[in-house]
Design a protein around this motif. Structure first.
Motif, mmCIF file in Angstrom:
data_model
loop_
_atom_site.group_PDB
_atom_site.id
_atom_site.type_symbol
_atom_site.label_atom_id
_atom_site.label_comp_id
_atom_site.label_asym_id
_atom_site.label_seq_id
_atom_site.Cartn_x
_atom_site.Cartn_y
_atom_site.Cartn_z
ATOM 1 N N ILE A 134 0.847 -1.194 0.000
ATOM 2 C CA ILE A 134 0.000 0.000 0.000
ATOM 3 C C ILE A 134 0.881 1.242 0.000
ATOM 4 C CG2 ILE A 134 -1.706 1.313 1.328
ATOM 5 C CD1 ILE A 134 -2.768 -1.326 2.377
ATOM 6 N N THR A 135 0.547 2.186 -0.856
ATOM 7 C CA THR A 135 1.258 3.473 -0.908
ATOM 8 C C THR A 135 0.269 4.591 -0.610
ATOM 9 O OG1 THR A 135 0.853 3.785 -3.273
ATOM 10 C CG2 THR A 135 2.818 2.521 -2.660
ATOM 11 N N CYS A 136 0.790 5.803 -0.618
ATOM 12 C CA CYS A 136 -0.068 6.954 -0.307
ATOM 13 C C CYS A 136 -1.130 7.190 -1.377
ATOM 14 C CB CYS A 136 0.788 8.202 -0.137
ATOM 15 S SG CYS A 136 1.775 8.632 -1.594
ATOM 16 N N THR A 137 -0.947 6.601 -2.563
ATOM 17 C CA THR A 137 -1.918 6.805 -3.648
ATOM 18 C C THR A 137 -2.889 5.625 -3.790
ATOM 19 O OG1 THR A 137 -0.364 5.824 -5.234
ATOM 20 C CG2 THR A 137 -0.276 8.226 -4.927
ATOM 21 N N THR A 138 -2.739 4.605 -2.962
ATOM 22 C CA THR A 138 -3.621 3.435 -3.062
ATOM 23 C C THR A 138 -5.032 3.805 -2.612
ATOM 24 O OG1 THR A 138 -1.755 1.972 -2.602
ATOM 25 C CG2 THR A 138 -3.959 1.043 -2.336
ATOM 26 N N VAL A 139 -6.023 3.436 -3.409
ATOM 27 C CA VAL A 139 -7.420 3.720 -3.083
ATOM 28 C C VAL A 139 -7.870 2.782 -1.965
ATOM 29 C CG1 VAL A 139 -9.785 3.802 -3.966
ATOM 30 C CG2 VAL A 139 -7.852 4.450 -5.436
ATOM 31 N N ASP A 140 -8.491 3.349 -0.935
ATOM 32 C CA ASP A 140 -8.923 2.576 0.229
ATOM 33 C C ASP A 140 -10.267 1.920 -0.064
ATOM 34 O OD1 ASP A 140 -9.164 1.444 2.670
ATOM 35 O OD2 ASP A 140 -9.661 3.286 3.744
ATOM 36 N N LYS A 141 -10.202 0.793 -0.762
ATOM 37 C CA LYS A 141 -11.418 0.030 -1.049
ATOM 38 C C LYS A 141 -11.033 -1.430 -1.247
ATOM 39 C CE LYS A 141 -11.327 0.520 -6.081
ATOM 40 N NZ LYS A 141 -12.088 0.949 -7.279
ATOM 41 N N PRO A 142 -11.984 -2.341 -1.077
ATOM 42 C CA PRO A 142 -11.672 -3.765 -1.260
ATOM 43 C C PRO A 142 -11.193 -4.044 -2.677
ATOM 44 C CG PRO A 142 -13.799 -3.481 -0.168
ATOM 45 C CD PRO A 142 -13.376 -2.127 -0.636
ATOM 46 N N THR A 143 -10.267 -4.996 -2.814
ATOM 47 C CA THR A 143 -9.771 -5.365 -4.139
ATOM 48 C C THR A 143 -10.746 -6.320 -4.809
ATOM 49 O OG1 THR A 143 -8.569 -7.313 -3.371
ATOM 50 C CG2 THR A 143 -7.425 -5.187 -3.233
ATOM 51 N N GLU A 144 -10.459 -6.607 -6.071
ATOM 52 C CA GLU A 144 -11.333 -7.529 -6.805
ATOM 53 C C GLU A 144 -11.230 -8.964 -6.290
ATOM 54 O OE1 GLU A 144 -7.545 -6.961 -9.292
ATOM 55 O OE2 GLU A 144 -8.816 -5.840 -7.906
ATOM 56 N N TYR A 145 -10.203 -9.236 -5.438
ATOM 57 C CA TYR A 145 -10.038 -10.593 -4.909
ATOM 58 C C TYR A 145 -10.691 -10.755 -3.533
ATOM 59 C CZ TYR A 145 -6.450 -10.355 -8.494
ATOM 60 O OH TYR A 145 -5.796 -10.177 -9.673
ATOM 61 N N ASN A 146 -11.385 -9.740 -3.103
ATOM 62 C CA ASN A 146 -12.013 -9.787 -1.783
ATOM 63 C C ASN A 146 -12.992 -10.958 -1.689
ATOM 64 O OD1 ASN A 146 -12.751 -8.889 0.821
ATOM 65 N ND2 ASN A 146 -14.542 -7.851 -0.035
ATOM 66 N N GLU A 147 -12.811 -11.779 -0.670
ATOM 67 C CA GLU A 147 -13.654 -12.937 -0.364
ATOM 68 C C GLU A 147 -13.599 -14.024 -1.437
ATOM 69 O OE1 GLU A 147 -17.606 -11.654 0.446
ATOM 70 O OE2 GLU A 147 -17.061 -10.572 2.292
ATOM 71 N N LYS A 148 -12.625 -13.958 -2.346
ATOM 72 C CA LYS A 148 -12.480 -15.004 -3.357
ATOM 73 C C LYS A 148 -11.472 -16.065 -2.929
ATOM 74 C CE LYS A 148 -13.804 -12.215 -7.373
ATOM 75 N NZ LYS A 148 -13.358 -11.709 -8.703
ATOM 76 N N ASP A 149 -10.359 -15.619 -2.397
ATOM 77 C CA ASP A 149 -9.312 -16.544 -1.949
ATOM 78 C C ASP A 149 -9.231 -16.521 -0.422
ATOM 79 O OD1 ASP A 149 -8.468 -17.247 -4.555
ATOM 80 O OD2 ASP A 149 -7.421 -15.322 -4.696
ATOM 81 N N PRO A 150 -9.030 -17.666 0.192
ATOM 82 C CA PRO A 150 -8.928 -17.692 1.659
ATOM 83 C C PRO A 150 -7.642 -17.027 2.143
ATOM 84 C CG PRO A 150 -8.353 -19.837 0.748
ATOM 85 C CD PRO A 150 -8.858 -19.003 -0.397
ATOM 86 N N VAL A 151 -7.718 -16.397 3.304
ATOM 87 C CA VAL A 151 -6.530 -15.813 3.933
ATOM 88 C C VAL A 151 -5.863 -16.904 4.766
ATOM 89 C CG1 VAL A 151 -5.652 -14.073 5.517
ATOM 90 C CG2 VAL A 151 -7.559 -13.523 3.997
ATOM 91 N N GLN A 152 -4.640 -17.230 4.418
ATOM 92 C CA GLN A 152 -3.909 -18.290 5.108
ATOM 93 C C GLN A 152 -2.819 -17.693 5.996
ATOM 94 O OE1 GLN A 152 -2.637 -20.544 1.627
ATOM 95 N NE2 GLN A 152 -4.171 -22.113 2.083
ATOM 96 N N ILE A 153 -2.652 -18.272 7.164
ATOM 97 C CA ILE A 153 -1.583 -17.864 8.072
ATOM 98 C C ILE A 153 -0.618 -19.042 8.210
ATOM 99 C CG2 ILE A 153 -0.993 -17.138 10.419
ATOM 100 C CD1 ILE A 153 -3.720 -15.813 10.584
ATOM 101 N N HIS A 154 0.638 -18.807 7.880
ATOM 102 C CA HIS A 154 1.650 -19.860 7.902
ATOM 103 C C HIS A 154 2.550 -19.640 9.123
ATOM 104 C CE1 HIS A 154 0.507 -20.487 3.662
ATOM 105 N NE2 HIS A 154 0.535 -19.155 3.581
ATOM 106 N N LEU A 155 2.641 -20.651 9.973
ATOM 107 C CA LEU A 155 3.495 -20.572 11.164
ATOM 108 C C LEU A 155 4.811 -21.277 10.885
ATOM 109 C CD1 LEU A 155 0.955 -21.264 14.074
ATOM 110 C CD2 LEU A 155 2.006 -19.089 13.455
ATOM 111 N N LEU A 156 5.897 -20.548 11.030
ATOM 112 C CA LEU A 156 7.238 -21.095 10.799
ATOM 113 C C LEU A 156 8.054 -21.009 12.077
ATOM 114 C CD1 LEU A 156 8.110 -19.434 7.370
ATOM 115 C CD2 LEU A 156 6.964 -21.609 7.771
ATOM 116 N N GLN A 157 8.892 -22.004 12.306
ATOM 117 C CA GLN A 157 9.816 -21.963 13.431
ATOM 118 C C GLN A 157 10.982 -22.895 13.136
ATOM 119 O OE1 GLN A 157 7.733 -23.265 16.951
ATOM 120 N NE2 GLN A 157 8.003 -25.417 16.480
#
Length: 636
Positions: free
Chosen positions: A42-65
């Motif tokens: 995100i930059t200072c010129t990025t529009v604050d709105k949902p992207t076209e991928y909103n709710e299409k792909d799952p958000v994954q959290i990867h735990l590494l150690q």
């Protein structure tokens, strides 16, 4: 990191991340885990709105150690013995003698050596690659530790380093000495063996003059003038005994006289008739061509360095070692035709060079990259700190060295406390670091995975010993909830009482009372009967115990004491509202009995409470049901 210092490379499959240029963001979570997830730049010129991928792909959290290697039984013994040595070191309280710290260091090294032997035995039986990986991790550790001991702990009064470096290289490159032992057992036939002359050269390059002379005496021509001269030259090498209190100036004069005499004998070609024997003598006079030939056959840059240092500069001081080592490394690279040091030096090579340069900053940085879960750097820094050598890091203030040591011990201790089988060792480490260690102990004790009541009592005993009252109560509360969830209500009540949590004790007492009101059965009667003075932790628990006493009297048809207890309960202000009907219903059989079972005073008291408590309670319930008609259905 592997043993060559190259970072490990692995892939993370994340569809959402590929939408934004394979970008990920991460944050550290508990211990040394890091959580990664897809990140949209995100930059200072990025529009604050949902992207076209909103709710299409799952958000994954990867735990590494990092892989934790000390769950292996062999390495677990290393960490347990290392912890005992660590505690013994702390008890010196930085007031030990030089010999004390050398003894501690050698104890650490013996633990590592014993572990390496077990790993080698396991590798022969089990073909798993992990044992080879462990060997390739802990062999460099032992080698580095030995060199640290020589350079920082076992420094002699003259500050001479060459004789100790010879001991170090002999210990870690024992092939020549082993071959010499086999050849000595052959007797006069040794000289016919193909390893005879290579072994002699190996012994000379490691400064093992006496063993080399013993091997030379097995040659059939030992009585010839040429061999006798060579033996005389070897026998005449001045002895650099660093522990005898000799004069360095006198030794230099003796060495120079011997060297000049030997070079004159070589220049007169007395030994030219025996090229191999002449090559041996040329090694001890540091002949450039002969040593360059040996360098070409060497695998590691430091393999021949102590021997060359011994013959070229036997009185080398510690502060000179760095420059001499760098000059030798340049010569080694030239003979190997390698222009870049990064291609020449692996991780172990670089650490050894940094030690010889007295660059502790670089040593600490490099050793933190070893795949040993920070075991080595934690214990080494702790030993250097306690012996007063960590301050050799240049312009670092003592306070900074203390912070470094505390930080390493803290991280290692907290890492151990997150492991189910090693948390007790973690407590020992956290005992000897800054105030944060005590806080971490208290916090992490409550997170120990407890699999049995025996283990729970053990953890509680440790918490009590350390004075962690809150942790002790928290563990009791956790055990109470576990027991309650599996319907061990008596056990849950006992743990809740030990937790001294008034609210939780009240909730369990409420459950027991409500269950009695619904079923007529008193759960865990043995526990309730033996609570004793502990009941005063909660008014509800007091009521439960007293009601149980009434219950027992009533069952045994001791109506008079039962009536007294009942009246006391009616008079008290601790009766829960939901239990008034049950309590008052218990009075009816006493009042309706044809035979008087209670005195008139108790009878009047019971009638009074029936009128003043039960009737208003019934009216109150009727009004509530009229106001909330759905409540009746829900209650049913």
């Amino acid at each position: 990191m592997d043993n060559q210092g190259e970072p490990a490379v692995f892939g993370i499959k994340d569809v959402l991340s590929t939408r934004f240029g394979n970008t990920l963001t991460g944050t550290f979570v508990s211990g040394n885990k890091i959580a990664l997830s897809a990140y949209r730049p995100i930059t200072c010129t990025t529009v604050d709105k949902p992207t076209e991928y909103n709710e299409k792909d799952p958000v994954q959290i990867h735990l590494l150690q990092p892989t934790f290697i000390f769950e292996d039984p062999i390495l677990r013994s290393l960490i347990a013995e290392g912890c005992a040595t660590f505690v013994a070191l702390q008890r010196l309280k930085r007031a030990g003698s030089k010999s004390d710290y050398i003894k501690i260091s050698r104890t650490y090294r013996s633990i590592i050596r014993a572990c390496l032997e077990k790993l080698q035995d396991a590798a022969l039986i089990d073909e798993e690659e992990k044992y080879q990986r462990y060997i390739s991790t802990f062999y460099p550790i032992e080698c580095i530790w030995h060199l640290c001991e020589i350079l920082y702990l076992d420094v002699n009064s003259n500050n001479l380093i060459s004789p100790q470096l010879l001991d170090w290289i002999r210990f870690h490159f024992p092939t020549g000495e082993r071959l010499a032992t086999d050849l000595l057992l052959l007797g006069r036939e040794a000289s016919d063996n193909k390893n005879y002359w290579p072994t002699l050269k190996s012994l000379i390059t490691q400064g093992q003059i006496e063993v080399a002379r013993a091997l030379l005496h097995l040659h059939p021509l030992i009585d010839s003038p040429t061999y006798q001269l060579a033996d005389q030259i070897l026998r005449a090498i001045p002895n650099c005994n660093i522990h005898s209190g000799f004069s360095v100036q006198k030794f230099r004069a003796q060495w120079q006289y011997w060297l000049t005499d030997t070079e004159q004998k070589l220049s007169s070609n007395i030994l030219a008739g025996e090229p191999k024997l002449e090559e041996i003598i040329q090694l001890i006079t540091c002949n450039t061509d002969v040593w360059n030939a040996e360098i070409k056959n060497a695998e590691y840059w430091y393999e021949l360095f102590p021997g060359f240092l011994f013959y070229s500069n036997p009185t080398c001081k510690l502060f000179e070692l760095g420059n001499i080592a760098n000059n030798w490394l340049d010569r080694f690279a030239q003979q190997k035709h390698i222009n870049s040091r990064s291609l020449l030096l692996n991780q172990l090579d670089q650490i050894i060079l940094s030690l010889m340069e007295n660059n502790l900053h670089e040593v600490i940085h490099e050793t933190q990259l070893l795949a040993d879960n920070q075991w080595f750097i934690t214990h080494l820094c702790d030993l250097l700190y306690n012996s007063g050598n960590l301050e050799n890091m240049g312009n670092q203030r003592i306070s900074e060295c203390v912070k470094l040591r505390h930080s390493l011990v803290y991280e290692f201790g907290t890492c151990l406390m997150t492991r189910n089988s090693l948390w007790q060792l973690g407590i020992d480490y956290l005992d000897y670091c800054s105030h944060e260690g005590k806080v971490a102990q208290e916090l992490l004790l409550t997170k120990v995975v407890i699999k049995s009541e025996k283990q729970a009592l053990k953890v509680i005993g440790i918490a009590r010993k350390l004075g962690f009252i809150d942790a002790e109560q928290q563990i009791c509360k956790i055990e109470a909830k576990k027991s309650f969830s599996i319907k061990r209500y008596g056990n849950a009540l006992e743990w809740a009482i030990r937790s001294k949590d008034n609210i939780f004790v009240t909730s369990i007492a409420d459950f027991i009372l409500k269950n009695y009101g619904e079923t007529g059965d008193m759960v865990c009667p043995d526990i309730v009967a033996n609570i004793g003075p502990k009941m005063f932790i909660s008014p509800r628990l007091v009521f439960l115990v007293k009601y149980f006493d009434f219950y027992q009297f009533y069952r045994k048809r001791n109506f008079l004491p039962a009536a007294e207890l009942l009246v006391n309960l009616l008079d008290s202000k601790i009766t829960p509202e939901y239990f008034w009907p049950s309590l008052l219903i218990d009075t009816i059989p006493l009042l309706e009995s044809k035979d008087p079972k209670i005195l008139s005073k108790e009878t009047c008291a019971i009638l009074y409470h029936l009128e003043s408590e039960l009737v208003p309670l019934i009216e109150k319930k009727k009004k509530r049901l009229e106001k909330f008609p759905n409540m009746k259905t829900q209650l049913q």
